[in-house]
Design a protein around this motif. Structure first.
Motif, PDB file in Angstrom:
ATOM      1  N   LEU A  69       0.830  -1.204   0.000  1.00  0.00           N
ATOM      2  CA  LEU A  69       0.000   0.000   0.000  1.00  0.00           C
ATOM      3  C   LEU A  69       0.863   1.251   0.000  1.00  0.00           C
ATOM      4  O   LEU A  69       2.038   1.214   0.368  1.00  0.00           O
ATOM      5  CB  LEU A  69      -0.915   0.004   1.231  1.00  0.00           C
ATOM      6  CG  LEU A  69      -2.059  -1.000   1.242  1.00  0.00           C
ATOM      7  CD1 LEU A  69      -2.728  -1.012   2.607  1.00  0.00           C
ATOM      8  CD2 LEU A  69      -3.077  -0.673   0.169  1.00  0.00           C
ATOM      9  N   GLU A  70       0.253   2.365  -0.390  1.00  0.00           N
ATOM     10  CA  GLU A  70       0.979   3.641  -0.426  1.00  0.00           C
ATOM     11  C   GLU A  70       1.557   3.986   0.945  1.00  0.00           C
ATOM     12  O   GLU A  70       0.989   3.654   1.971  1.00  0.00           O
ATOM     13  CB  GLU A  70       0.029   4.765  -0.857  1.00  0.00           C
ATOM     14  CG  GLU A  70      -0.452   4.656  -2.285  1.00  0.00           C
ATOM     15  CD  GLU A  70      -1.447   5.752  -2.629  1.00  0.00           C
ATOM     16  OE1 GLU A  70      -1.388   6.834  -2.005  1.00  0.00           O
ATOM     17  OE2 GLU A  70      -2.274   5.521  -3.513  1.00  0.00           O
ATOM     18  N   VAL A  86      -5.670   0.986   7.973  1.00  0.00           N
ATOM     19  CA  VAL A  86      -6.210   0.154   6.901  1.00  0.00           C
ATOM     20  C   VAL A  86      -7.517  -0.484   7.357  1.00  0.00           C
ATOM     21  O   VAL A  86      -7.597  -1.022   8.460  1.00  0.00           O
ATOM     22  CB  VAL A  86      -5.198  -0.952   6.510  1.00  0.00           C
ATOM     23  CG1 VAL A  86      -5.761  -1.829   5.415  1.00  0.00           C
ATOM     24  CG2 VAL A  86      -3.873  -0.346   6.084  1.00  0.00           C
ATOM     25  N   LEU A 100      -8.844  -0.701   1.412  1.00  0.00           N
ATOM     26  CA  LEU A 100      -8.415  -1.796   0.535  1.00  0.00           C
ATOM     27  C   LEU A 100      -9.215  -1.824  -0.757  1.00  0.00           C
ATOM     28  O   LEU A 100      -8.677  -2.139  -1.827  1.00  0.00           O
ATOM     29  CB  LEU A 100      -8.531  -3.134   1.266  1.00  0.00           C
ATOM     30  CG  LEU A 100      -7.587  -3.314   2.452  1.00  0.00           C
ATOM     31  CD1 LEU A 100      -7.925  -4.587   3.206  1.00  0.00           C
ATOM     32  CD2 LEU A 100      -6.137  -3.336   2.007  1.00  0.00           C
ATOM     33  N   ALA A 157      -7.857   0.795  -2.992  1.00  0.00           N
ATOM     34  CA  ALA A 157      -6.564   0.376  -3.525  1.00  0.00           C
ATOM     35  C   ALA A 157      -6.718  -0.767  -4.535  1.00  0.00           C
ATOM     36  O   ALA A 157      -5.755  -1.135  -5.195  1.00  0.00           O
ATOM     37  CB  ALA A 157      -5.650  -0.056  -2.390  1.00  0.00           C
TER      38      ALA A 157
END
Length: 148
Positions: A86-87, A93, A98, A101
């Protein structure tokens, strides 16, 4: 390109079968329905598994066991290794993050985190279930596993 300029692909459009229009057409007289009886009638059909009044096979065979298919709880699963990708600006999270993403489908309500892969940054992960290895890896990296 405009909608009114679109053309069908060759072979996509078929001539309508003209049923009951004489013997010369190939579909006259019984119109492809065979002889007389229930299946020759309009709306006439027999349900799947019907054997003409004989005891059907599915009723002869014993029904045993239990099937939980209708009542199961489905979880979207994600691995710890996927969270590592992930970034960098993301620290908390959950299922919505999610989904944005592209790691789980949008609208997922239940999430389970599995322990495959490695993670080196601290993430605060909110999910319904965690495996022991996933929880250990998240806490070792300085993050937290929050059960929602």
């Amino acid at each position: 390109m405009r909608l009114h300029t679109l053309k069908n692909v060759k072979g996509a459009v078929h001539r309508k079968k003209r049923v009951g229009c004489g013997e010369g057409g190939g579909h006259g007289k019984t119109s492809g329905k065979g002889g007389k009886g229930q299946t020759a009638r309009s709306g006439g059909s027999i349900r799947p598994g019907f054997e003409g009044g004989q005891m059907p096979l599915y009723r002869k065979l014993p029904h045993r066991g239990f099937n939980n298919y209708e009542f199961r709880t489905e979880y979207a699963v994600i691995n710890v290794g996927d969270l590592a990708g992930l970034e960098a600006k993301i620290t908390e999270v959950n299922a919505e993050v999610l989904a944005q993403a592209g790691l789980v489908r949008a609208g997922v309500t239940k999430l389970k985190v599995l322990g495959d892969g490695e993670i080196s940054r601290a993430l605060k992960v909110t999910a319904q279930k965690f495996t022991d290895s996933a929880k250990a890896k998240l806490e070792k990296a300085g993050g937290a596993a929050i059960v929602a």
